[in-house]
Design an enzyme around this catalytic site. Structure first.
Site, short mmCIF file in Angstrom:
data_model
loop_
_atom_site.label_atom_id
_atom_site.label_comp_id
_atom_site.label_asym_id
_atom_site.label_seq_id
_atom_site.Cartn_x
_atom_site.Cartn_y
_atom_site.Cartn_z
N ASN A 115 -6.96 10.34 -0.83
CA ASN A 115 -6.99 9.22 -1.76
C ASN A 115 -6.35 9.64 -3.08
O ASN A 115 -6.18 10.83 -3.36
CB ASN A 115 -8.42 8.77 -2.01
CG ASN A 115 -8.96 7.86 -0.91
OD1 ASN A 115 -8.22 7.10 -0.32
ND2 ASN A 115 -10.25 7.96 -0.65
N CYS A 166 -4.70 -3.04 2.75
CA CYS A 166 -5.50 -1.96 3.32
C CYS A 166 -5.54 -2.16 4.83
O CYS A 166 -6.05 -3.17 5.33
CB CYS A 166 -6.92 -1.98 2.74
SG CYS A 166 -8.03 -0.77 3.50
N GLY A 167 -4.99 -1.20 5.57
CA GLY A 167 -4.88 -1.33 7.01
C GLY A 167 -6.21 -1.33 7.74
O GLY A 167 -6.46 -2.18 8.61
N THR A 168 -7.08 -0.37 7.41
CA THR A 168 -8.40 -0.37 8.05
C THR A 168 -9.22 -1.57 7.58
O THR A 168 -10.08 -2.06 8.31
CB THR A 168 -9.17 0.94 7.75
OG1 THR A 168 -9.28 1.11 6.32
CG2 THR A 168 -8.48 2.14 8.36
N ARG A 171 -12.40 2.36 -2.09
CA ARG A 171 -13.04 3.55 -2.66
C ARG A 171 -12.00 4.67 -2.68
O ARG A 171 -11.08 4.72 -1.85
CB ARG A 171 -14.25 3.96 -1.83
CG ARG A 171 -13.90 4.41 -0.43
CD ARG A 171 -15.08 4.97 0.33
NE ARG A 171 -14.61 5.54 1.60
CZ ARG A 171 -15.38 6.21 2.43
NH1 ARG A 171 -16.66 6.39 2.15
NH2 ARG A 171 -14.89 6.70 3.56
N CYS A 198 -6.59 6.08 7.12
CA CYS A 198 -5.83 5.07 6.38
C CYS A 198 -4.83 4.44 7.34
O CYS A 198 -3.90 5.12 7.81
CB CYS A 198 -5.11 5.72 5.20
SG CYS A 198 -4.05 4.58 4.29
N GLY A 199 -5.02 3.15 7.64
CA GLY A 199 -4.18 2.49 8.62
C GLY A 199 -2.74 2.31 8.19
O GLY A 199 -1.79 2.65 8.92
N ASN A 200 -2.53 1.79 6.98
CA ASN A 200 -1.16 1.64 6.48
C ASN A 200 -0.50 2.99 6.29
O ASN A 200 0.71 3.14 6.51
CB ASN A 200 -1.15 0.85 5.18
CG ASN A 200 -1.37 -0.63 5.39
OD1 ASN A 200 -0.99 -1.18 6.41
ND2 ASN A 200 -2.01 -1.28 4.42
N ASN A 211 0.89 -1.17 0.00
CA ASN A 211 0.00 0.00 0.00
C ASN A 211 0.92 1.22 0.00
O ASN A 211 1.62 1.47 0.99
CB ASN A 211 -0.85 -0.05 1.27
CG ASN A 211 -2.15 0.72 1.19
OD1 ASN A 211 -2.85 0.83 2.19
ND2 ASN A 211 -2.51 1.24 0.03
#
Length: 259
Positions: free
Chosen positions: A65, A198-200, A189, A74-76, A13
């Site tokens: 984004n 995707c972290g989340t 999205r 965004c976790g990552n 990511n």
């Protein structure tokens, strides 16, 4: 004018990160953000992150984004900007920063960056899927043929479904590996395509798998297209707390670009 940027990735990511403590970046220029994230005409990334000063904690994270719009957590990205902040000397082995969904703690352990996510109070279960918000909204569903799945096509059908038409949702396809490990592929999205991680999203998958009884473990391993992440958490009467997203975050390169 020439500006310095940094390219980071967390399990594939990837993000353009800019030190905006001097407020040199035009935060309202969505076209600029989209151009910088463009993989053919710009630097190329799933998103762009600004590191800014904060009055009370170590720094502030502003996330966009790749379509140019400011987005939810965004976790990552949070793990990557924390690694960046460490290289700048803003934090050492621990820190606290503010993102769009509130404050986040971060810790470093070897080559791993551990990010504390917000508490999750509600998990919605339906016949064929689970829905929850882990800083960003996530739809979680099983798929037994995950290797051959056309994530962009199938994910977009759900993302643009009338149920989520107003703001859209991220979509996670899951295949169980064992009692404490799952494979995950995610449609994001704002990127409007599959991302390598995707972290989340993996956070949502781990909690959904625990909530629905697919695992009783409170440390879950998620294998994404870009690598391995882990989620640690604690179940309480009011939901899930002490949620930690754990994985690597690496600097890919540093460069200069004119805008």
């Amino acid at each position: 004018m020439t500006h310095t940027f940094y390219k980071y990735q967390g399990t594939g990511n990837d993000f353009v990160i800019i030190d905006n403590r001097q407020k040199t970046f035009d935060k309202n220029n969505t076209k600029l953000v989209a151009n910088l994230c463009d993989r053919r005409f710009g630097i190329g990334a799933d998103g762009l992150i600004l590191l800014e000063n904060h009055d009370k904690v170590d720094f502030k994270m502003v996330y966009y984004n790749s379509d140019g719009n400011e987005s939810t957590m965004c976790g990552n990205g949070g793990r990557c900007i924390s690694a960046f902040a460490k290289t700048l000397g803003i934090i050492s082995n621990k820190g606290i920063f503010e993102a769009i969904d509130g404050l986040h703690e971060v810790e470093f352990e070897g080559n791993l960056v551990k990010l504390k996510m917000q508490d999750v109070k509600e998990v919605q279960c339906y016949t064929n899927y689970t829905f929850l918000d882990t800083g960003s909204p996530h739809y979680v569903t099983f798929n037994d043929n995950i290797n051959q799945l056309d994530v962009k096509t199938e994910g977009s059908k759900i993302r643009y479904n009338d149920t989520y038409k107003a703001e859209g949702t991220n979509v996670n396809f899951v295949q169980k590996t064992n009692n404490s490990a799952f494979r995950v592929r995610t449609y994001e999205r704002g990127v409007e395509d599959e991302t390598l991680s995707c972290g989340t999203g993996v956070t949502a998958v781990a909690l959904a798998m625990h909530y629905t009884g697919e695992t009783e473990k409170n440390l879950v391993t998620l294998q994404t297209q870009g690598g391995e992440l882990q989620i640690a958490f604690r179940k309480t009467d009011s939901g899930y707390k002490d949620i930690w997203l754990i994985g690597p975050a690496k600097n890919v390169f540093k460069g200069e670009i004119e805008w």
